[in-house]
Design a protein around this motif. Structure first.
Motif, mmCIF file in Angstrom:
data_model
loop_
_atom_site.group_PDB
_atom_site.id
_atom_site.type_symbol
_atom_site.label_atom_id
_atom_site.label_comp_id
_atom_site.label_asym_id
_atom_site.label_seq_id
_atom_site.Cartn_x
_atom_site.Cartn_y
_atom_site.Cartn_z
ATOM 1 N N LYS A 1 19.349 8.551 44.401
ATOM 2 C CA LYS A 1 18.500 9.522 45.090
ATOM 3 C C LYS A 1 18.008 8.950 46.426
ATOM 4 O O LYS A 1 17.742 7.759 46.539
ATOM 5 N N ALA A 2 17.872 9.826 47.408
ATOM 6 C CA ALA A 2 17.347 9.428 48.713
ATOM 7 C C ALA A 2 15.824 9.570 48.701
ATOM 8 O O ALA A 2 15.305 10.659 48.447
ATOM 9 N N VAL A 3 15.121 8.483 48.984
ATOM 10 C CA VAL A 3 13.659 8.519 48.925
ATOM 11 C C VAL A 3 13.065 9.328 50.077
ATOM 12 O O VAL A 3 11.931 9.813 49.974
ATOM 13 N N ASP A 4 13.824 9.490 51.181
ATOM 14 C CA ASP A 4 13.280 10.158 52.354
ATOM 15 C C ASP A 4 13.808 11.581 52.547
ATOM 16 O O ASP A 4 13.662 12.166 53.619
ATOM 17 N N ILE A 5 14.438 12.144 51.516
ATOM 18 C CA ILE A 5 14.850 13.558 51.556
ATOM 19 C C ILE A 5 14.297 14.218 50.291
ATOM 20 O O ILE A 5 14.764 13.942 49.189
ATOM 21 N N THR A 6 13.296 15.077 50.467
ATOM 22 C CA THR A 6 12.614 15.684 49.325
ATOM 23 C C THR A 6 12.922 17.173 49.244
ATOM 24 O O THR A 6 13.275 17.814 50.240
ATOM 25 N N SER A 7 12.768 17.708 48.028
ATOM 26 C CA SER A 7 13.059 19.123 47.807
ATOM 27 C C SER A 7 12.029 19.716 46.848
ATOM 28 O O SER A 7 11.622 19.070 45.872
ATOM 29 N N ASP A 8 11.623 20.926 47.155
ATOM 30 C CA ASP A 8 10.729 21.689 46.280
ATOM 31 C C ASP A 8 11.337 23.074 46.111
ATOM 32 O O ASP A 8 11.477 23.822 47.089
ATOM 33 N N GLU B 1 17.747 44.047 38.861
ATOM 34 C CA GLU B 1 16.603 43.154 39.016
ATOM 35 C C GLU B 1 16.891 42.236 40.198
ATOM 36 O O GLU B 1 17.960 41.629 40.272
ATOM 37 N N TYR B 2 15.933 42.129 41.120
ATOM 38 C CA TYR B 2 16.102 41.354 42.339
ATOM 39 C C TYR B 2 15.277 40.071 42.241
ATOM 40 O O TYR B 2 14.076 40.113 41.957
ATOM 41 N N ILE B 3 15.944 38.945 42.489
ATOM 42 C CA ILE B 3 15.292 37.638 42.379
ATOM 43 C C ILE B 3 15.412 36.908 43.710
ATOM 44 O O ILE B 3 16.516 36.775 44.263
ATOM 45 N N THR B 4 14.275 36.454 44.227
ATOM 46 C CA THR B 4 14.242 35.675 45.460
ATOM 47 C C THR B 4 13.881 34.232 45.120
ATOM 48 O O THR B 4 12.890 33.980 44.424
ATOM 49 N N TYR B 5 14.702 33.314 45.620
ATOM 50 C CA TYR B 5 14.523 31.890 45.310
ATOM 51 C C TYR B 5 14.387 31.111 46.609
ATOM 52 O O TYR B 5 15.018 31.459 47.626
ATOM 53 N N VAL B 6 13.589 30.044 46.585
ATOM 54 C CA VAL B 6 13.320 29.257 47.783
ATOM 55 C C VAL B 6 13.533 27.772 47.501
ATOM 56 O O VAL B 6 13.116 27.271 46.450
ATOM 57 N N TYR B 7 14.179 27.094 48.443
ATOM 58 C CA TYR B 7 14.264 25.629 48.467
ATOM 59 C C TYR B 7 13.580 25.151 49.745
ATOM 60 O O TYR B 7 13.974 25.536 50.853
ATOM 61 N N LYS B 8 12.555 24.334 49.607
ATOM 62 C CA LYS B 8 11.878 23.748 50.750
ATOM 63 C C LYS B 8 12.297 22.283 50.840
ATOM 64 O O LYS B 8 11.925 21.469 49.997
ATOM 65 N N ILE B 9 13.076 21.939 51.868
ATOM 66 C CA ILE B 9 13.698 20.616 51.961
ATOM 67 C C ILE B 9 13.164 19.902 53.203
ATOM 68 O O ILE B 9 13.182 20.453 54.308
ATOM 69 N N GLU C 1 17.488 10.629 61.729
ATOM 70 C CA GLU C 1 18.697 11.284 62.209
ATOM 71 C C GLU C 1 18.890 12.597 61.459
ATOM 72 O O GLU C 1 18.341 12.802 60.377
ATOM 73 N N SER C 2 19.691 13.470 62.034
ATOM 74 C CA SER C 2 19.983 14.753 61.404
ATOM 75 C C SER C 2 20.870 14.550 60.179
ATOM 76 O O SER C 2 21.645 13.587 60.109
ATOM 77 N N ILE C 3 20.752 15.451 59.233
ATOM 78 C CA ILE C 3 21.572 15.382 58.023
ATOM 79 C C ILE C 3 22.193 16.740 57.734
ATOM 80 O O ILE C 3 21.693 17.780 58.179
ATOM 81 N N VAL D 1 23.014 23.334 54.469
ATOM 82 C CA VAL D 1 21.783 23.275 55.245
ATOM 83 C C VAL D 1 21.845 22.075 56.185
ATOM 84 O O VAL D 1 22.132 20.963 55.743
ATOM 85 N N ARG D 2 21.561 22.307 57.474
ATOM 86 C CA ARG D 2 21.491 21.227 58.463
ATOM 87 C C ARG D 2 20.042 21.050 58.877
ATOM 88 O O ARG D 2 19.380 22.028 59.247
ATOM 89 N N ILE D 3 19.557 19.805 58.827
ATOM 90 C CA ILE D 3 18.138 19.544 59.064
ATOM 91 C C ILE D 3 17.995 18.476 60.143
ATOM 92 O O ILE D 3 18.598 17.396 60.054
ATOM 93 N N HIS D 4 17.183 18.752 61.155
ATOM 94 C CA HIS D 4 16.924 17.796 62.236
ATOM 95 C C HIS D 4 16.048 16.651 61.727
ATOM 96 O O HIS D 4 15.441 16.738 60.652
ATOM 97 N N PRO D 5 15.941 15.573 62.501
ATOM 98 C CA PRO D 5 15.102 14.435 62.079
ATOM 99 C C PRO D 5 13.655 14.862 61.859
ATOM 100 O O PRO D 5 13.104 15.681 62.625
#
Length: 430
Positions: A335-342, A355-363, A369-371, A405-409
């Motif tokens: 696991k990467a200690v500096d990349i978290t997810s909720d 039935e409509y389901i909305t899901y969220v990932y907060k990363i 550096e970008s990943i 998903v592309r995430i900046h630093p």
């Protein structure tokens, strides 16, 4: 007459070891006799031999036995039950003759002169000449029609407790890696295999039982210079060592398969529902360009990473499956200690049969550096359809969807998607 054949008469020896903890042993021996022989004792065979697997060419066999009546105190004394032996006093040198009655729990005898019963007599027990037929080693015993022998015979058999496993070491530095393949051979078959033509067979072979053994003494043997030949066999990977190999009984030997230097790999990250930190994965292709391009047997990969101090640290380990040339390998190292997810379900609404389901990932990316990160989400409802998504995605299977998903630093990204479930189809059978 009886003829004993030992490994001294061996002309050739080959061992094909299988992943399942067994091996096929093939050997040729020259057998000669001074006169007509009616019994051949084929010595120096594996103690864990499977007697029903034996194939013999070059002899007309009338009867076959596997004798394991080795010399030990108990077995030797059993041969002298109801026979006279002597017990000698080590101080006086006087010997007393007695008839041996029992050796099951203790030595019980009857004195020849007084008929007294003696239990565990004190002194040196002296036995007559070694009983005929008592073998010093495990042996295949063949009854044959009396004939003068001067010929080469071929014998093959399966033995248990000889196994092999592949394992690998991977050292990474920036975008390059050093990848080495090794073979571990554990021999507990009860026989020595000296200067054998060694072949390793990768792939599952159906057997009626499984054999598991622990480790023993390790002997390392580099074979990089000699090399390995990859052979073709339907449904199997075959590796033949290009020089004779000696594997002694109760020995664990390691042989080098290959070494790839300067190859390129890609570091990727992935999260799934419920993960708090991203998985770290190393990906590379099994190609000639990467110094590989050979069938890789299944095995454990241990990864070491070189940091800024040029010091190598253990980074993690993962197991790879049998991999054909050209295929991509993906090694999960932790696991990467500096990349978290909720991740959480944001909304669930029902409209008619849907039935409509909305899901969220907060990363959150805590790196400098970008990943590029993939999100793997499992939808357990059998009938669903994606309605909207904030990021690109690909439907991998009936239940799995993957987002990129592309995430900046030092940035945080929210992945949000909505899918609908057809409740009308639930409970139906097709």
């Amino acid at each position: 007459m009886k003829l004993q054949s030992t490994r001294n008469g061996r002309k050739s020896l080959s061992v094909a070891a299988y992943n399942g903890g067994f091996a096929l042993v093939r050997e040729s021996r020259l057998v000669t006799s001074d006169g007509p022989a009616e019994e051949v004792q084929f010595l120096d065979v594996a103690e864990r031999i499977e007697p029903d697997s034996i194939v013999v060419k070059g002899l007309e066999i009338l009867e076959q036995n596997y004798d394991y009546d080795l010399v030990s105190k108990g077995k030797l004394l059993e041969r002298y039950i109801d026979r006279n032996v002597h017990v000698r006093n080590s101080e006086t040198g006087e010997a007393v003759e007695m008839r041996l009655l029992s050796v099951s729990e203790c030595i019980i005898g009857e004195r020849a002169d007084t008929k007294e019963i003696v239990i565990d007599p004190v002194g040196e027990l002296i036995l007559p000449a070694l009983s005929e037929g008592l073998l010093l080693k495990p042996a295949l015993v063949w009854k044959i029609a009396p004939v003068v022998l001067d010929q080469e015979i071929q014998v093959s058999y399966l033995t248990k407790s000889l196994e092999w496993h592949a394992h690998y070491t991977m050292e990474i530095n920036e975008h390059e890696f050093r990848f080495e393949g090794w073979v571990k051979i554990l021999n507990r078959s009860g026989a020595h295999y000296e200067k054998a033509k060694l072949t390793l067979v990768a792939g599952e072979v159906h057997r009626e039982e499984e054999v598991n053994n622990g480790d023993s003494t390790i002997v390392y043997s580099r074979m990089q210079e000699a090399g390995v030949t990859v052979l073709a066999l339907p449904d199997r990977f075959i590796y033949r060592m290009n020089r004779p190999v000696t594997v002694m009984n109760e020995q664990l030997k390691q042989l080098s398969l290959f070494s790839a230097h300067g190859a390129e790999f890609k570091r990727t990250y992935q999260v799934c529902s419920g993960d708090t930190h991203a998985d770290i994965k190393l990906e590379f292709f099994n190609t000639v360009e990467n110094g590989l391009g050979i069938p890789l047997p299944a095995g454990l990969v241990k990864v070491y990473e070189i940091g800024e101090s040029e010091e190598a640290f253990f980074a993690g380990e993962d197991r790879i499956a049998h991999t054909i040339p050209g295929k991509n390998l993906c090694i999960h190292i932790g696991k990467a200690v500096d990349i978290t997810s909720d991740s959480y379900e944001k909304l669930r609404e029902k409209h008619g049969v849907h039935e409509y389901i909305t899901y969220v990932y907060k990363i959150e990316n805590g790196k400098a550096e970008s990943i590029r990160l993939t999100v793997e989400h499992i939808i357990y409802d059998p009938f669903w359809e994606m309605e909207s998504s904030s990021h690109d995605y690909e439907r991998k299977s009936s239940s799995k969807v993957e987002f990129v998903v592309r995430i900046h630093p030092t940035a945080t990204v929210e992945l949000e998607f909505t899918y609908k479930i057809d409740k009308q189809h639930e409970g139906r059978s097709y």
